[in-house]
Motif scaffolding. Structure first.
Motif: not given
Ligand SMILES: Nc1ncnc2c1ncn2[C@@H]1O[C@H](COP(=O)(O)OP(=O)(O)OP(=O)(O)O)[C@@H](O)[C@H]1O
Ligand SMILES: [Mg+2]
Length: 775
Positions: A45-46, A74-75, A116-117, A120, A123-124
């Motif tokens: 994912r990252v 992916p980020h 970032i979490e 993400v 976004d998810d």
């Protein structure tokens, strides 16, 4: 969360520590190509990416398989060991989400990871929602396509999507419908309604009229709902074709209306009608209309289920109903019959028709019935019959007068001859011939008496002939219909011939061909009317003055089934084949105005069929005609031997004769004077005066119709004052009855003698009363 850390492990150590600290699984890969492979396979994912590897990996990611539906890129965080803003810009443009320049320490890396979490996760979530929406749209489309109803998705009326049923229902292609205004699919009369309901977002169903592409209209039920679709709130409308339902509703309404119309018709019809059910030999009422119920003094609902025999008072009528219903069921068709209710003035003639109907309850047959009160019609027919009979007699009056004049001539001639002889006897010598003539010896007394007797005999022959003619005439003027007796057809025919003789004799020879025939059960007057009309028709079909060349044959015989057959055949003009089917119709005539009314044969037909017989014709134009009457034989009954009344020897009594015509009362008194003591008076008043004055009489011979006080009134007075005398009254009748006189004679039991009286019958009747003894 899986983290891919691509780059030199030593350099990226703080990020590895931060990932561990945040509890993420980290894959570390120092080789760029392998890192790309892991990236595509594992879908981390990252991705934390050494800037040195970043450009090719980003390019590889963009070129690689697109992420699974809903899966995000992916980020990518590009890591620069030291600041290089130009490279950072380049990487951000290549798709990196962010850049982080070194030197990195673990706490900063951890904080960065936390940020970032969040990104993400956000976004998810968005990707998940979008995915769900997409799935629901697909599901919706499947649903719409599978629906039997037409479904349209529209934005303020502009159609964005429609299902197959919609296309089938409206007759458009999908391309034609998408982008079109939904209002165009509504019939003009429903457009405003549809527009208002779209604008208000109405969710309840409503009905309207829709328009197909071919211009035809149909009824629909519409139901709209706001739904999210393709990221927007749109309106989904389902449309159901309810034409069939509407038609069914209309049909139901119509049938309810027609049922109520039918009920109204049923109840206001001028006939009594209803439905009966037969259970074995029990007839009961299923339903009936208001007139039928009213005739029984009830309401229709009170009658259903009741037995017919409860209401039919005469057992014979009850049996008749049952028999006729059974007959109708046997014949699977209508059966008509007539019956009589009540007596005297209350008497009603009813005509009923029963007909089986298919509706059955537990297998029991049902019949519908209609009863019509035909009393007035029957009276009218009887009056018409009588009128026709009297018209015939009127037409024949001249001939009848002629017939009477002939015998009257010799009655008068012979009477004056007798008178002269008697004068001569009374004054001998006065009737001597003139002296110039040669002397003839005077007639002897015996010769004179013989001449006298012969003149009297001839006069009474003539009077007898007049009596016959008057009897024939009386037959035709009789109104007391309905008295059927066993009748000798030949006698009735003879009367009719006598009546029409004057019509016939100038046109044809009359041939009688009489053989044995049974007695028939009939009322003489109408039967004579039948023969009279057939004879007049026959005579009128033959031109006047060619009597020698033409013939009318009257035959009487017995038919194959024992019936009496009368045929009247003429050699006249015959009947045109095209007229043949119409001659029995009322008012059909080919005769000039004043000669024929066209009622004769129709009345004859009515009379003959009423007697259970038939009337038929056989004729061709120019070749004469034959009319054939058949009549069923009278039921065998012992013929009452008509005693020839002889001279009756009996007691001498006192007889009072009352007749407004003094000559009649005097003649009758004179006839009886040798046997009885007689007294003649010419009014009821005189008779009453005598009786009140104490005169005693054993027998009262009384004229029925007299001016002032009639015989009937005198009788009523006697019944009140002197009932013992009322029982000794004998009525003298002239044959012409009034309605009241006829009813009176039927009511009372007093004997009746027709004028001119038969002398022996008169004597016998007087003796019968005297035989009852003294008063
Ligand atoms: N014997 C016959 N020969 C030829 N035609 C006949 C004969 N009898 C009846 N018809 C035809 O049938 C028609 C109907 O007869 P019907 O007795 O009913 O009436 P009508 O004699 O014309 O009049 P009405 O009897 O009322 O005086 C007659 O006008 C005539 O055309
Ligand atoms: Mg006629």
């Amino acid at each position: 969360m899986i983290l891919l850390i691509a780059g030199r492990r030593a350099l990226l150590a703080p990020w590895l520590d931060a990932a561990a600290a945040r509890g993420h699984e980290a894959i570390v890969e120092e080789d760029g190509a392998r890192a790309l492979a892991i990236c595509l396979a594992e879908r981390p994912r990252v991705v934390l990416l050494d800037a040195g590897l970043a450009a090719p990996l980003l390019a590889g990611l963009r070129a690689g398989d697109p992420p699974a539906a809903g899966g995000a890129m992916p980020h990518v965080l590009a890591l620069f060991p030291e600041g290089n803003s130009a490279a950072a810009i380049e990487l951000l443009e290549a798709g990196a989400a962010d850049v982080a320049a070194g030197p990195w320490e673990e706490r900063l890396a951890e904080a960065r990871l936390r940020a970032i979490e969040l990104i993400v996760a956000r976004d998810d979530e968005r990707a998940r929602v979008e995915q769900a929406l997409r799935e629901s749209e697909v599901r919706f489309r499947h649903l719409a396509e599978g629906s039997f109803d037409a479904v349209a998705i529209h934005d303020g009326g502009v159609m964005l999507d429609v299902n197959r049923s919609m296309l089938e229902l409206y007759g458009y292609t999908r391309e034609e419908l998408i982008g079109r205004s939904a209002l165009e699919l509504a019939a003009p009369g429903s457009r405003d309604l549809v527009r208002r309901n779209i604008a208000s977002g109405l969710e309840a169903g409503y009905e309207g009229e829709a328009l197909r592409k071919d211009g035809s209209r149909f009824f629909v039920e519409l139901r709209g709902r706001q739904v999210p679709y393709d990221g927007k709130m749109l309106r989904v409308t389902s449309i159901r074709d309810i034409t069939q339902q509407k038609l069914a509703e209309q049909a139901l309404r119509r049938s309810e209306e027609s049922e109520s119309t039918l009920r109204a018709f049923y109840d206001t019809a001028p006939f009594r009608m209803g439905i009966l059910e037969l259970d074995g030999e029990v007839l009961s009422i299923v339903s009936c209309n208001v007139p039928a119920a009213r005739a029984l003094g009830q309401r229709p609902e009170e009658l259903s289920g009741r037995r017919v025999e409860e209401f039919v008072t005469k057992p014979s009528n009850s049996r008749l109903w049952l028999d006729q219903c059974l007959e109708a069921i046997r014949a699977s068709g209508p059966v008509q019959f007539e019956y009589v209710l009540g007596d005297g003035a209350e008497r009603r003639a009813l005509s009923a028709t029963v007909c089986p109907i298919s509706a059955r309850d537990e297998g029991r047959p049902r019949l519908c019935y209609v009863i019509d009160d035909v009393t007035e019609r029957r009276k009218l027919e009887a009056r018409l019959q009588l009128a026709d009979r009297l018209v015939s007699v009127g037409t024949l009056a001249a001939g009848v007068a002629h017939e009477i004049n002939n015998p009257l001539t010799y009655v008068l001639g012979n009477l004056s001859l007798a008178a002269r002889e008697l004068d001569a006897l009374a004054a001998p010598g006065s009737a001597q011939p003139a002296p110039a003539q040669p002397p003839t010896p005077p007639p002897t007394l015996a010769e004179q008496l013989a001449r006298c007797r012969s003149a009297v005999a001839l006069a009474s022959d003539g009077a007898e002939r007049v009596r016959q003619i008057v009897r024939d005439l009386k037959l035709f003027s009789r109104v007391d219909g309905g008295q059927r007796t066993a009748v000798k057809v030949r006698d009735v025919l003879e009367s009719a011939i006598q009546m029409t003789w004057n019509e016939i004799r100038h046109r044809a020879r009359l041939v009688r061909d009489f053989s044995e025939a049974p007695l028939v059960e009939a009322d003489e007057a109408p039967l004579a009317q039948v023969f009279l009309n057939l004879l007049v028709n026959a005579a009128q079909a033959i031109p006047d003055g060619r009597a020698a060349e033409n013939q009318i044959t009257v035959s009487v015989s017995t038919g194959e089934r024992g019936e009496a057959v009368v045929e009247i055949t003429d050699t006249g003009e015959g009947i045109d084949p095209q007229n043949l089917p119409r001659i029995f119709d009322p008012f059909f005539t080919t005769k000039p105005v004043g000669v024929g009314t066209g009622l004769g044969l129709s009345i004859c037909h009515g009379i003959v069929t009423d007697l259970g017989g038939t009337l038929s014709v056989d004729s061709r134009g120019g070749q004469g005609s034959r009319f054939r009457v058949t009549l069923p034989p009278a039921a065998a009954r012992p013929a009452a031997p008509r005693e020839k009344p002889g001279r009756v020897r009996g007691r001498r009594g006192r007889v009072l004769v009352i007749d407004d015509e003094p000559r009649v009362s005097a003649a009758i008194a004179g006839l009886l004077s040798d046997e009885h003591e007689t007294r003649a008076v010419s009014s009821a008043a005189e008779a009453l005066a005598l009786l009140d004055g104490g005169e005693r009489f054993d027998v009262l011979l009384c004229d029925l119709l007299m001016p002032q006080v009639t015989g009937m009134e005198l009788f009523s007075l006697l019944c009140e004052r002197r009932p013992e005398l009322a029982r000794r009254v004998v009525f003298l009748t002239g044959g012409a009855f009034t309605e009241g006189a006829r009813a009176f004679l039927q009511r009372v039991s007093a004997p009746r003698l027709d004028k001119p009286v038969d002398v022996s019958l008169l004597r016998q009747t007087v003796q019968t009363i005297l035989a009852r003894g003294e008063i």
